[in-house]
Design a protein around this motif. Structure first.
Motif, PDB file in Angstrom:
ATOM      1  N   GLU A 140       0.965  -1.265  -0.049  1.00 57.99           N
ATOM      2  CA  GLU A 140       0.164   0.049  -0.027  1.00 57.99           C
ATOM      3  C   GLU A 140       1.119   1.332   0.018  1.00 57.99           C
ATOM      4  O   GLU A 140       0.603   2.157  -0.656  1.00 57.99           O
ATOM      5  CB  GLU A 140      -1.022  -0.211   1.114  1.00 57.99           C
ATOM      6  N   PRO A 141       1.946   1.363   0.942  1.00 58.68           N
ATOM      7  CA  PRO A 141       2.620   2.714   0.810  1.00 58.68           C
ATOM      8  C   PRO A 141       3.337   2.790  -0.575  1.00 58.68           C
ATOM      9  O   PRO A 141       3.645   4.103  -0.840  1.00 58.68           O
ATOM     10  CB  PRO A 141       3.932   2.178   1.709  1.00 58.68           C
ATOM     11  N   ASN A 173      -5.033   8.918   0.958  1.00 59.52           N
ATOM     12  CA  ASN A 173      -5.033   9.049   2.437  1.00 59.52           C
ATOM     13  C   ASN A 173      -6.070   9.639   3.021  1.00 59.52           C
ATOM     14  O   ASN A 173      -6.676   9.172   3.912  1.00 59.52           O
ATOM     15  CB  ASN A 173      -3.774   9.710   2.989  1.00 59.52           C
TER      16      ASN A 173
END
Ligand code: HSE
Length: 311
Positions: free
Chosen positions: A232-233, A243
């Motif tokens: 995910e990052p 975000n």
């Protein structure tokens, strides 16, 4: 039987912590395929509706076509002739397993048309051929849940070892698809090949926790485990307002929220339908704040997988 129509569901792959090993099916959207037997041998895609002309019509280059063709070769029935009409009822490049749903619908339909010579589980490798064609990797975390229904774990690829996991009787999924496209091949290309030991340990804890949470069931454990520190990052940068959309989901009561498959769709899990609807609206609002429109889908986990549709 000379004709059959099958719907195969969209899927959420990865489910936060389980890159390439977790996936579940949803009730909608999905793809529909119609097969008609004909005298002349061979598989021919006669029409694709809903793709704006973007998908290949050539059988060997189409995910449904290749799945049907490899299946017929495997059962030794290359004498069979079939015309295929595909109704794309879900966006392409959406992270909802669009190519997988077509391949699954195709292989499930041809197996029914042939009088069901193979059990459903044995159809998986043919559908995976469709994935190999679509994105260069025969991952099964979309095709397996679309084919088998429910929540699926791919414990091993070689040999293929697929396990269906029980999920809580009440569990709702929200999917929000922002109107942008992410190519799975590209979304795989940007991933790092090496992972730190620290992140591996965190991810393994979440993988184990999510399975235990789903099977117990324990909603709090599910919530704590829906965390991805590896994929995910990296991929979040492909999704505008990722975000903000995720935070909106959590603020509105979601158990967890992450990228669906390779994105750009995002999914969230919730304990009830009302929360799931609210979460969807909040995520859509986050996208809209930067001018990105989206579609939201709310459904329970689809335990059935493909189903016959009246012609
Ligand atoms: N596990 C795959 C990926 C799913 O994340 O690349 C693609 O739909």
């Amino acid at each position: 039987m000379d004709s059959i129509s099958i719907f195969a569901p969209a899927t959420v792959a990865n489910v936060a912590c389980g890159f390439d090993i977790f996936g579940f099916a949803v009730a909608n959207p999905g793809d529909q395929i119609i097969l008609n037997r004909r005298d002349e041998p061979g598989v021919s895609i006669t029409d694709i509706i809903g793709d704006d002309g973007r998908l290949p019509r050539e059988t060997a280059r189409n995910t449904a076509g290749i799945a049907i063709q490899t299946y017929l070769q495997h059962i030794g029935r290359t004498d069979v002739g079939v015309d295929v009409v595909l109704h794309k009822q879900m966006p392409l490049g959406s992270g909802l397993g669009s190519s997988a749903a077509s391949a699954v619908a195709g292989v499930y339909a041809i197996n029914e048309l042939m009088g069901r010579p193979l059990p459903v589980m044995s159809l998986l490798p043919f559908a995976m051929e469709g994935e190999r064609l679509a994105c260069g990797s025969a991952h099964a975390d979309n095709v397996a849940p679309s084919l088998l229904g429910g929540f699926v774990v791919i414990r091993s690829y070689n040999p293929l070892d697929v396990i269906r996991i029980e999920t809580p009787a009440v569990l709702f999924c929200t999917i929000v698809h922002p109107d942008i496209e992410v190519n799975t091949k590209d979304a795989r290309f940007i991933l790092k090949n090496e992972v730190s030991l620290k992140n591996t340990i965190t991810q393994m804890g979440n993988v184990a926790g999510l399975i235990a949470g789903l099977m117990t069931p324990d909603y709090s454990l599910i919530s704590r485990s829906l965390v991805d520190v590896i994929i995910e990052p990296v991929r979040a940068i492909l999704i505008p307002e990722f975000n903000e959309a995720k935070q909106a989901a959590l603020d509105n009561g979601a158990l967890g929220c992450s990228i669906s498959g390779s994105g750009p769709s995002m999914f969230a899990l919730s304990r009830d339908a009302q929360t799931a609807e609210r979460v969807g609206a909040a995520m859509q609002q986050a996208f809209l704040s930067v001018g990105v429109t989206s579609e939201a889908y709310v459904s329970e986990i689809n335990r059935q997988g493909p189903r016959v549709v009246e012609l």
